[in-house]
Design an enzyme around this catalytic site. Structure first.
Site, PDB file in Angstrom:
ATOM      1  N   ASP A  36       0.805  -1.212   0.000  1.00  0.00           N
ATOM      2  CA  ASP A  36       0.000   0.000   0.000  1.00  0.00           C
ATOM      3  C   ASP A  36       0.843   1.270   0.000  1.00  0.00           C
ATOM      4  OD1 ASP A  36      -2.389   1.414   2.412  1.00  0.00           O
ATOM      5  OD2 ASP A  36      -1.863   1.950   0.352  1.00  0.00           O
ATOM      6  N   ASP A 220      -1.823   5.366  -5.252  1.00  0.00           N
ATOM      7  CA  ASP A 220      -2.161   4.483  -4.137  1.00  0.00           C
ATOM      8  C   ASP A 220      -2.465   3.069  -4.627  1.00  0.00           C
ATOM      9  OD1 ASP A 220      -4.422   4.705  -1.274  1.00  0.00           O
ATOM     10  OD2 ASP A 220      -3.036   3.163  -1.946  1.00  0.00           O
TER      11      ASP A 220
HETATM   12  C1  LIG Z   1      -2.043   7.036   8.527  1.00  0.00           C
HETATM   13  C2  LIG Z   1      -3.312   6.814   7.815  1.00  0.00           C
HETATM   14  C3  LIG Z   1      -3.161   6.443   6.382  1.00  0.00           C
HETATM   15  C4  LIG Z   1      -2.012   7.200   5.747  1.00  0.00           C
HETATM   16  C5  LIG Z   1      -4.469   6.675   5.621  1.00  0.00           C
HETATM   17  N1  LIG Z   1      -4.257   6.525   4.214  1.00  0.00           N
HETATM   18  C6  LIG Z   1      -5.308   6.412   3.456  1.00  0.00           C
HETATM   19  O1  LIG Z   1      -6.441   6.320   3.876  1.00  0.00           O
HETATM   20  C7  LIG Z   1      -5.011   6.396   1.958  1.00  0.00           C
HETATM   21  N2  LIG Z   1      -4.843   5.033   1.446  1.00  0.00           N
HETATM   22  C8  LIG Z   1      -5.926   4.185   1.690  1.00  0.00           C
HETATM   23  C9  LIG Z   1      -5.421   2.801   1.723  1.00  0.00           C
HETATM   24  O2  LIG Z   1      -4.686   2.531   0.536  1.00  0.00           O
HETATM   25  C10 LIG Z   1      -6.601   1.858   1.837  1.00  0.00           C
HETATM   26  N3  LIG Z   1      -7.380   1.898   0.566  1.00  0.00           N
HETATM   27  C11 LIG Z   1      -6.102   0.450   2.116  1.00  0.00           C
HETATM   28  C12 LIG Z   1      -7.283  -0.501   2.260  1.00  0.00           C
HETATM   29  C13 LIG Z   1      -6.781  -1.919   2.354  1.00  0.00           C
HETATM   30  C14 LIG Z   1      -8.098  -0.114   3.436  1.00  0.00           C
HETATM   31  C15 LIG Z   1      -6.166   7.120   1.284  1.00  0.00           C
HETATM   32  C16 LIG Z   1      -6.143   8.593   1.774  1.00  0.00           C
HETATM   33  C17 LIG Z   1      -5.961   7.089  -0.200  1.00  0.00           C
HETATM   34  C18 LIG Z   1      -4.993   8.098   5.886  1.00  0.00           C
HETATM   35  O3  LIG Z   1      -4.613   9.034   5.240  1.00  0.00           O
HETATM   36  N4  LIG Z   1      -5.937   8.162   6.806  1.00  0.00           N
HETATM   37  C19 LIG Z   1      -6.560   9.446   7.138  1.00  0.00           C
HETATM   38  C20 LIG Z   1      -8.049   9.247   7.153  1.00  0.00           C
HETATM   39  C21 LIG Z   1      -8.659   9.735   5.913  1.00  0.00           C
HETATM   40  C22 LIG Z   1      -7.961   9.787   4.708  1.00  0.00           C
HETATM   41  C23 LIG Z   1      -8.569  10.242   3.560  1.00  0.00           C
HETATM   42  C24 LIG Z   1      -9.870  10.661   3.581  1.00  0.00           C
HETATM   43  C25 LIG Z   1     -10.577  10.630   4.791  1.00  0.00           C
HETATM   44  C26 LIG Z   1      -9.951  10.167   5.943  1.00  0.00           C
HETATM   45  C27 LIG Z   1      -6.046   9.828   8.509  1.00  0.00           C
HETATM   46  O4  LIG Z   1      -6.566   9.364   9.470  1.00  0.00           O
HETATM   47  O5  LIG Z   1      -4.949  10.594   8.450  1.00  0.00           O
HETATM   48  C28 LIG Z   1      -4.279  10.754   9.668  1.00  0.00           C
END
Ligand SMILES: CC[C@H](C)[C@H](NC(=O)[C@@H](NC[C@H](O)[C@@H](N)CC(C)C)C(C)C)C(=O)N[C@@H](Cc1ccccc1)C(=O)OC
Length: 331
Positions: A36, A220
């Site tokens: 990922d 991604d």
């Molecule tokens: C450390 C957390 C990781 C990096 C998380 N990353 C992600 O959510 C990114 N990738 C998402 C993952 O690739 C997911 N599709 C994996 C499957 C198996 C569940 C999205 C944005 C394309 C994130 O940004 N989470 C956000 C929550 C969020 C993100 C986007 C939109 C709305 C909310 C957060 O909590 O950031 C601290």
């Protein structure tokens, strides 16, 4: 050092995700993980995961590994953009993918996972390949497999060659010239807050004219679909007879019998074309004449995401050099 490992589509009917075999610990325990580039935690279903939340997944049991060490006092908790999430403890252990071994990789063992992870028995965890700043381990953030492996790789790169309903590959430490045609176009990467963020130079629908517009978004590998600005997505689906943006289904749906136009996006002065067939993602339910689009609006997310629907149309180089860049080539 260099390595190569398969990227296996989780569901042959439609590419929900791609999993890659890894081994953890001594003796080696094999799990299939979702690599990922959109996050930076390496977490696995484990002997610590609530039994009610495990449904057929392979698990990592640190207590069966002579090289596992608990990272005392450390925990993690992650939330993804799709609302899913997981949390747990942290060990370090030997971690190998495609012949590349990191001896003290932080392996985050899940104590709890959300329902979408429980229901996907073919995904046994994730390997975050984003920048380590995004790692959620507390109180000390941990390094990704790529950051740990970088110094021992022939070149500080990994590449993604994902394929439509077929097995592709992730390569580490080298660029396989046989996997692409023409030239690789490299673009600068914005590493804050920690995604592989780049700016596309525009788009075209089918054989229509190219619209010069900067689209900043992230690459991604673990997001199935591609989410772009509403204006871009509307101009695409306007070309499809019977396509509607359905509140009920949460996105654009269209008659499965449609012949979808391709979607071309700019990378510098070059471009990548996503065949229309890749954008016919799946029937909304088994046997339905209505299909769900692989190109959807990003307006609800606050971020543009070039997910698998786009990535599988290209050969993508994630260059972890100084400064990091992202390379795109047709194939
Ligand atoms: C450390 C957390 C990781 C990096 C998380 N990353 C992600 O959510 C990114 N990738 C998402 C993952 O690739 C997911 N599709 C994996 C499957 C198996 C569940 C999205 C944005 C394309 C994130 O940004 N989470 C956000 C929550 C969020 C993100 C986007 C939109 C709305 C909310 C957060 O909590 O950031 C601290």
């Amino acid at each position: 050092e260099k390595g190569s490992a398969p990227a296996i589509p989780v569901d042959p009917r439609f590419d929900i995700a791609y999993v890659t075999p890894v081994t953890i610990g001594t003796p080696p325990q094999t799990l299939y993980l979702d690599f990922d580039t959109g996050s930076s935690d390496l977490w696995v279903f484990s002997s610590h995961t609530l039994a009610s939340q495990v449904r057929g997944q392979m698990i990592y049991s640190p207590e069966k590994s002579t090289t596992a060490k608990l990272l005392a006092g450390h925990t993690w908790s992650i939330r993804y953009g799709d609302g899913s999430g997981s949390l747990g403890n942290v060990y370090t252990d030997n971690f190998t993918v495609g012949g590349v071994t990191v001896t003290s990789q932080a392996v985050q063992t899940a104590q709890q996972v959300s329902t979408s992870f429980t229901s996907e028995s073919d995904i046994h965890g994730l390997v975050g390949l984003g920048f380590s700043t995004l790692n959620t381990v507390y109180p000390n953030g941990q390094l990704t497999f790529f950051d740990n492996a970088k110094s021992q790789l022939d070149s500080p790169v990994f590449t993604a060659d994902l394929k439509w309903k077929k097995e592709g590959t992730y390569d580490f430490g080298f660029i396989d010239e046989t996997k692409y045609t023409g030239e690789i176009t490299y673009l600068p990467v914005q590493t804050d807050p920690g995604y592989w963020t780049f700016t596309s130079s525009g788009y075209a629908v089918g054989d229509g004219s190219f619209n010069q517009v900067s689209i900043s978004g992230i690459a991604d590998t673990a997001t199935s679909l591609t989410y772009l600005p509403t204006a871009v997505v509307t101009s695409y689906w306007r070309q499809v007879e019977g396509a509607v943006n359905s509140q009920y289904y949460g996105g654009y749906v269209f008659p499965c019998s449609s012949k979808l136009p391709s979607f071309t996006f700019g990378v510098g002065s070059a471009n990548i074309t996503i065949p229309g067939s890749y954008i016919n993602y799946a029937q909304i339910t088994e046997g339905s004449p209505t299909c769900f689009g692989g190109l959807q609006s990003s307006s609800g997310l606050g971020i543009n995401i070039w997910g698998d629907v786009a990535l599988k149309a290209a050969f993508v180089v994630f260059n972890g050099g100084n400064p990091p860049t992202i390379g795109w080539a047709r194939k």
